[in-house]
Design a protein around this motif. Structure first.
Motif, mmCIF file in Angstrom:
data_model
loop_
_atom_site.group_PDB
_atom_site.id
_atom_site.type_symbol
_atom_site.label_atom_id
_atom_site.label_comp_id
_atom_site.label_asym_id
_atom_site.label_seq_id
_atom_site.Cartn_x
_atom_site.Cartn_y
_atom_site.Cartn_z
ATOM 1 N N PHE A 61 0.757 -1.186 0.022
ATOM 2 C CA PHE A 61 0.074 0.021 -0.039
ATOM 3 C C PHE A 61 0.893 1.312 -0.037
ATOM 4 C CE2 PHE A 61 -2.179 3.279 2.427
ATOM 5 C CZ PHE A 61 -3.505 3.404 1.681
ATOM 6 N N VAL A 62 0.751 2.233 -1.129
ATOM 7 C CA VAL A 62 1.580 3.314 -1.220
ATOM 8 C C VAL A 62 0.687 4.461 -0.970
ATOM 9 C CG1 VAL A 62 2.944 4.532 -2.816
ATOM 10 C CG2 VAL A 62 3.148 1.993 -2.530
ATOM 11 N N THR A 63 1.343 5.355 -0.169
ATOM 12 C CA THR A 63 0.715 6.862 -0.222
ATOM 13 C C THR A 63 1.512 7.656 -0.633
ATOM 14 O OG1 THR A 63 -0.878 6.139 1.555
ATOM 15 C CG2 THR A 63 -0.615 8.381 1.268
ATOM 16 N N CYS A 64 1.096 8.820 -1.576
ATOM 17 C CA CYS A 64 2.077 9.910 -1.937
ATOM 18 C C CYS A 64 2.217 10.855 -0.760
ATOM 19 C CB CYS A 64 1.728 10.359 -3.080
ATOM 20 S SG CYS A 64 2.518 11.875 -3.630
ATOM 21 N N LEU A 65 3.259 11.328 -0.101
ATOM 22 C CA LEU A 65 3.479 12.273 0.717
ATOM 23 C C LEU A 65 3.633 13.549 0.101
ATOM 24 C CD1 LEU A 65 5.155 10.060 3.526
ATOM 25 C CD2 LEU A 65 2.726 10.579 3.224
ATOM 26 N N ASP A 66 4.405 13.680 -1.017
ATOM 27 C CA ASP A 66 4.912 14.792 -1.588
ATOM 28 C C ASP A 66 5.201 14.599 -3.089
ATOM 29 O OD1 ASP A 66 5.840 17.610 -1.266
ATOM 30 O OD2 ASP A 66 7.809 16.662 -1.361
ATOM 31 N N GLY A 67 5.129 15.544 -3.887
ATOM 32 C CA GLY A 67 5.748 15.294 -5.247
ATOM 33 C C GLY A 67 4.734 14.417 -6.106
ATOM 34 N N VAL A 68 5.373 13.909 -7.116
ATOM 35 C CA VAL A 68 4.659 13.105 -8.228
ATOM 36 C C VAL A 68 5.459 11.782 -8.327
ATOM 37 C CG1 VAL A 68 3.574 12.933 -10.461
ATOM 38 C CG2 VAL A 68 3.754 15.043 -9.196
ATOM 39 N N GLY A 69 4.927 10.634 -8.165
ATOM 40 C CA GLY A 69 5.528 9.411 -8.565
ATOM 41 C C GLY A 69 4.703 8.729 -9.598
ATOM 42 N N ARG A 70 5.555 7.801 -10.182
ATOM 43 C CA ARG A 70 4.783 7.013 -11.143
ATOM 44 C C ARG A 70 5.088 5.557 -10.878
ATOM 45 N NH1 ARG A 70 8.126 7.491 -16.304
ATOM 46 N NH2 ARG A 70 8.994 5.474 -15.646
ATOM 47 N N ILE A 71 3.860 4.933 -10.728
ATOM 48 C CA ILE A 71 3.785 3.649 -10.264
ATOM 49 C C ILE A 71 3.395 2.807 -11.491
ATOM 50 C CG2 ILE A 71 2.683 2.039 -8.648
ATOM 51 C CD1 ILE A 71 4.291 4.195 -7.064
ATOM 52 N N THR A 72 4.089 1.719 -11.755
ATOM 53 C CA THR A 72 3.806 0.674 -12.603
ATOM 54 C C THR A 72 3.517 -0.608 -12.434
ATOM 55 O OG1 THR A 72 5.392 1.839 -14.121
ATOM 56 C CG2 THR A 72 4.753 -0.316 -14.978
ATOM 57 N N ILE A 73 2.198 -1.134 -12.625
ATOM 58 C CA ILE A 73 1.989 -2.347 -12.130
ATOM 59 C C ILE A 73 1.356 -3.176 -13.307
ATOM 60 C CG2 ILE A 73 0.147 -3.582 -10.526
ATOM 61 C CD1 ILE A 73 -0.502 -1.062 -8.834
ATOM 62 N N ASP A 74 2.194 -4.292 -13.644
ATOM 63 C CA ASP A 74 1.583 -5.224 -14.612
ATOM 64 C C ASP A 74 1.660 -4.368 -15.788
ATOM 65 O OD1 ASP A 74 1.208 -7.640 -12.998
ATOM 66 O OD2 ASP A 74 -0.727 -6.778 -12.553
ATOM 67 N N GLY A 75 2.620 -3.566 -15.937
ATOM 68 C CA GLY A 75 2.787 -2.682 -17.225
ATOM 69 C C GLY A 75 1.912 -1.482 -17.348
ATOM 70 N N GLN A 76 1.182 -1.340 -16.564
ATOM 71 C CA GLN A 76 0.043 -0.057 -16.601
ATOM 72 C C GLN A 76 0.918 0.854 -15.628
ATOM 73 O OE1 GLN A 76 -3.030 0.257 -17.992
ATOM 74 N NE2 GLN A 76 -2.883 2.292 -17.247
ATOM 75 N N GLU A 77 0.793 2.262 -16.230
ATOM 76 C CA GLU A 77 1.441 3.345 -15.351
ATOM 77 C C GLU A 77 0.238 4.092 -14.740
ATOM 78 O OE1 GLU A 77 3.522 5.648 -18.149
ATOM 79 O OE2 GLU A 77 5.290 4.229 -18.117
ATOM 80 N N TYR A 78 0.563 4.287 -13.449
ATOM 81 C CA TYR A 78 -0.441 5.199 -12.489
ATOM 82 C C TYR A 78 0.397 6.483 -12.084
ATOM 83 C CZ TYR A 78 -2.989 0.896 -12.591
ATOM 84 O OH TYR A 78 -3.618 -0.312 -12.922
ATOM 85 N N PHE A 79 -0.134 7.421 -11.876
ATOM 86 C CA PHE A 79 0.601 8.707 -11.479
ATOM 87 C C PHE A 79 -0.057 8.991 -9.935
ATOM 88 C CE2 PHE A 79 1.457 8.539 -15.766
ATOM 89 C CZ PHE A 79 3.041 9.120 -15.845
#
Length: 110
Positions: A61-79
């Motif tokens: 479980f990931v929560t963004c605390l600051d900035g912008v991250g790109r998470i890739t799961i099974d080849g699908q990108e999420y910002f």
């Protein structure tokens, strides 16, 4: 027996993103809790830094605390932007990239 929580003040109101600093050209991690059932870690990513594709034995479980991250799961990108969260399911390939400077809280439940 080790302390259940470490590297963090207790009985004190905290702003999590202030508990870890950015370092140029690096991914920095700070473990807050670790046992066979759960892992709680703060991360900071400099822009362009990443944790390459891997899989975990637990749901992450990931929560963004600051900035912008790109998470890739099974080849699908999420910002992820500040205040947003996503679950990277156990056993699925995923990666994390600092789209901008990016801080996150990672809770892995095994």
């Amino acid at each position: 027996m080790t302390e259940p929580m470490k590297n963090i003040s207790k009985s004190e109101v905290l702003v999590l993103k202030e508990q870890i600093a950015y370092q140029e050209g690096q991914v920095v991690s700070k473990t807050l809790a670790q046992n066979p059932a759960v892992s709680v870690t703060l991360f900071s990513f400099d822009k362009g830094e990443e944790i390459s594709t891997h899989a975990s034995g637990g749901d992450a479980f990931v929560t963004c605390l600051d900035g912008v991250g790109r998470i890739t799961i099974d080849g699908q990108e999420y910002f992820l932007h500040e205040g947003e969260s996503i679950v990277m399911p156990a056993g699925h390939p995923h990666a994390v990239y600092g789209q901008e400077q990016f801080k996150m809280l990672l809770v892995v439940v095994f």
